[in-house]
Design a protein around this motif. Structure first.
Motif, PDB file in Angstrom:
ATOM      1  N   GLY A   4       6.230   8.888 -10.572  1.00 41.56           N
ATOM      2  CA  GLY A   4       5.276   9.945 -10.891  1.00 41.56           C
ATOM      3  C   GLY A   4       4.833   9.885 -12.330  1.00 41.56           C
ATOM      4  N   TRP A   5       3.521   9.902 -12.533  1.00 38.71           N
ATOM      5  CA  TRP A   5       2.950   9.868 -13.875  1.00 38.71           C
ATOM      6  C   TRP A   5       3.329  11.115 -14.647  1.00 38.71           C
ATOM      7  N   ASN A   6       3.637  10.936 -15.930  1.00 42.45           N
ATOM      8  CA  ASN A   6       4.035  12.046 -16.788  1.00 42.45           C
ATOM      9  C   ASN A   6       2.865  12.431 -17.671  1.00 42.45           C
ATOM     10  N   SER A   7       2.303  13.582 -17.442  1.00 43.93           N
ATOM     11  CA  SER A   7       1.283  14.103 -18.366  1.00 43.93           C
ATOM     12  C   SER A   7       1.812  15.413 -18.913  1.00 43.93           C
ATOM     13  N   GLY A   8       2.929  15.323 -19.581  1.00 41.32           N
ATOM     14  CA  GLY A   8       3.520  16.513 -20.153  1.00 41.32           C
ATOM     15  C   GLY A   8       4.601  17.116 -19.292  1.00 41.32           C
ATOM     16  N   GLY A   9       5.058  16.423 -18.261  1.00 39.61           N
ATOM     17  CA  GLY A   9       6.157  16.981 -17.491  1.00 39.61           C
ATOM     18  C   GLY A   9       6.366  16.396 -16.118  1.00 39.61           C
ATOM     19  N   GLY A  10       6.117  15.172 -15.899  1.00 36.62           N
ATOM     20  CA  GLY A  10       6.468  14.541 -14.625  1.00 36.62           C
ATOM     21  C   GLY A  10       5.722  15.113 -13.444  1.00 36.62           C
ATOM     22  N   ARG A  11       4.819  14.357 -12.890  1.00 41.51           N
ATOM     23  CA  ARG A  11       4.003  14.844 -11.768  1.00 41.51           C
ATOM     24  C   ARG A  11       4.560  14.316 -10.458  1.00 41.51           C
ATOM     25  N   CYS A  12       5.620  14.957 -10.009  1.00 41.87           N
ATOM     26  CA  CYS A  12       6.275  14.563  -8.756  1.00 41.87           C
ATOM     27  C   CYS A  12       6.838  15.820  -8.119  1.00 41.87           C
ATOM     28  N   ASP A  13       6.083  16.429  -7.250  1.00 43.87           N
ATOM     29  CA  ASP A  13       6.482  17.721  -6.704  1.00 43.87           C
ATOM     30  C   ASP A  13       7.412  17.624  -5.503  1.00 43.87           C
ATOM     31  N   GLY A  14       7.863  16.427  -5.173  1.00 45.12           N
ATOM     32  CA  GLY A  14       8.786  16.291  -4.055  1.00 45.12           C
ATOM     33  C   GLY A  14       8.112  16.027  -2.730  1.00 45.12           C
ATOM     34  N   SER A  15       6.796  15.883  -2.724  1.00 42.68           N
ATOM     35  CA  SER A  15       6.146  15.554  -1.461  1.00 42.68           C
ATOM     36  C   SER A  15       6.364  14.077  -1.156  1.00 42.68           C
ATOM     37  N   GLY A  16       6.259  13.720   0.086  1.00 37.38           N
ATOM     38  CA  GLY A  16       6.568  12.360   0.506  1.00 37.38           C
ATOM     39  C   GLY A  16       5.420  11.393   0.316  1.00 37.38           C
ATOM     40  N   HIS A  17       5.748  10.126   0.446  1.00 33.78           N
ATOM     41  CA  HIS A  17       4.756   9.064   0.408  1.00 33.78           C
ATOM     42  C   HIS A  17       5.117   8.026   1.472  1.00 33.78           C
ATOM     43  N   VAL A  18       4.154   7.199   1.826  1.00 33.50           N
ATOM     44  CA  VAL A  18       4.346   6.149   2.815  1.00 33.50           C
ATOM     45  C   VAL A  18       3.995   4.814   2.160  1.00 33.50           C
ATOM     46  N   VAL A  19       4.887   3.830   2.306  1.00 32.52           N
ATOM     47  CA  VAL A  19       4.681   2.494   1.746  1.00 32.52           C
ATOM     48  C   VAL A  19       4.589   1.504   2.901  1.00 32.52           C
TER      49      VAL A  19
ATOM     50  N   ASP B  15       0.855  -1.191   0.000  1.00 30.87           N
ATOM     51  CA  ASP B  15       0.000   0.000   0.000  1.00 30.87           C
ATOM     52  C   ASP B  15       0.887   1.235   0.000  1.00 30.87           C
ATOM     53  N   MET B  16       0.449   2.274  -0.718  1.00 30.54           N
ATOM     54  CA  MET B  16       1.173   3.536  -0.742  1.00 30.54           C
ATOM     55  C   MET B  16       0.169   4.666  -0.606  1.00 30.54           C
ATOM     56  N   THR B  17       0.466   5.617   0.273  1.00 30.08           N
ATOM     57  CA  THR B  17      -0.382   6.803   0.417  1.00 30.08           C
ATOM     58  C   THR B  17       0.473   8.052   0.218  1.00 30.08           C
ATOM     59  N   TYR B  18      -0.152   9.091  -0.300  1.00 27.32           N
ATOM     60  CA  TYR B  18       0.518  10.367  -0.543  1.00 27.32           C
ATOM     61  C   TYR B  18      -0.560  11.425  -0.725  1.00 27.32           C
ATOM     62  N   THR B  19      -0.163  12.673  -0.771  1.00 26.21           N
ATOM     63  CA  THR B  19      -1.103  13.761  -1.008  1.00 26.21           C
ATOM     64  C   THR B  19      -1.177  14.017  -2.501  1.00 26.21           C
ATOM     65  N   HIS B  20      -2.317  13.699  -3.094  1.00 26.46           N
ATOM     66  CA  HIS B  20      -2.501  13.873  -4.534  1.00 26.46           C
ATOM     67  C   HIS B  20      -2.820  15.328  -4.848  1.00 26.46           C
ATOM     68  N   SER B  21      -2.260  15.838  -5.946  1.00 21.32           N
ATOM     69  CA  SER B  21      -2.543  17.200  -6.412  1.00 21.32           C
ATOM     70  C   SER B  21      -2.302  17.259  -7.911  1.00 21.32           C
ATOM     71  N   ASP B  22      -2.523  18.425  -8.516  1.00 20.53           N
ATOM     72  CA  ASP B  22      -2.245  18.585  -9.949  1.00 20.53           C
ATOM     73  C   ASP B  22      -0.770  18.406 -10.261  1.00 20.53           C
ATOM     74  N   ALA B  23       0.090  18.688  -9.296  1.00 21.11           N
ATOM     75  CA  ALA B  23       1.536  18.579  -9.508  1.00 21.11           C
ATOM     76  C   ALA B  23       2.103  17.267  -8.957  1.00 21.11           C
ATOM     77  N   ASN B  24       1.258  16.438  -8.369  1.00 18.51           N
ATOM     78  CA  ASN B  24       1.760  15.233  -7.712  1.00 18.51           C
ATOM     79  C   ASN B  24       0.782  14.079  -7.958  1.00 18.51           C
ATOM     80  N   ASP B  25       1.126  13.204  -8.897  1.00 16.31           N
ATOM     81  CA  ASP B  25       0.298  12.032  -9.188  1.00 16.31           C
ATOM     82  C   ASP B  25       1.218  10.817  -9.228  1.00 16.31           C
ATOM     83  N   LEU B  26       1.337  10.159  -8.096  1.00 14.54           N
ATOM     84  CA  LEU B  26       2.246   9.024  -7.968  1.00 14.54           C
ATOM     85  C   LEU B  26       1.509   7.712  -8.216  1.00 14.54           C
ATOM     86  N   ASP B  27       2.218   6.760  -8.809  1.00 20.44           N
ATOM     87  CA  ASP B  27       1.675   5.437  -9.066  1.00 20.44           C
ATOM     88  C   ASP B  27       2.585   4.392  -8.439  1.00 20.44           C
TER      89      ASP B  27
END
Length: 190
Positions: free
Chosen positions: A149-164, A97-109
């Motif tokens: 981080g999913w790429n929709s025109g420029g990498g959606r990984c804003d540097g926020s953390g995630h928990v696995v 399981d992985m949790t993170y704060t999703h946003s327009d700049a942060n879409d982790l898979d």
């Protein structure tokens, strides 16, 4: 003379067409180059996570995997991957399981791999809710969970953390052979 010139021209034409046929045949004998997929993932810095344990990481710009994983057609160009190594001791369901704060700049898979190769994908979770989960029935061995981080025109990984969090019923056990005091002492004596 006309007859001789015609025979000469036909002979030259025959030689030329034979040479072209030989060249085409030699080109057909050479197999075309087939692009090799996979192998871009780097697991040398993988974080080791045991069954029942939790780990944290951060995705930023960069990364080695610049295209797709084996179980999705989505692109992952522009974000560094965070790799988690999981050792399983026997047949079990491996759940990550992985949790993170999703946003327009942060879409982790999240991806679960059978080896350190992005093509060897056992399961993927590519949602947008901020909670991803992968599950696979596995045997004893080493597996890799990858957050990217999913790429929709420029990498959606804003540097926020995630928990696995890793769950399985058969964790790896470290086996230590018992030694006598004499055996231990002999290893440290000169």
């Amino acid at each position: 003379m006309k007859k001789l010139t015609t025979c000469f021209a036909i002979a030259c034409l025959g030689l030329a067409s034979g040479a072209l046929a030989d060249e085409r045949k030699s080109q057909m004998d050479v197999p075309p180059e087939v692009p090799t997929l996979g192998g871009a993932l780097d697991c040398t810095g993988a974080l080791i996570v045991d069954c029942g344990a939790t780990a944290t990481g951060t995705c930023g710009p960069g990364g080695n995997v610049d295209n797709t994983y084996g179980c999705t057609t989505l692109s992952y160009l522009g974000c560094e991957e965070v790799v988690y190594e999981i050792c399983v001791g026997g047949d079990t369901d491996l759940i990550v399981d992985m949790t993170y704060t999703h946003s327009d700049a942060n879409d982790l898979d999240l991806f679960l791999l059978g080896s350190c190769d992005e093509i060897d994908c056992l399961d993927s979770s590519t949602g947008t809710s901020g909670a991803e989960q992968v599950v696979a029935a596995v045997g004893a061995g080493t597996y890799y969970a990858v957050v990217d981080g999913w790429n929709s025109g420029g990498g959606r990984c804003d540097g926020s953390g995630h928990v696995v969090t890793v769950s399985c019923d058969e964790p790896c056990l470290v086996s230590v052979e018992p030694k006598t005091w004499g055996e231990v002492k002999s290893e440290y004596s000169e």
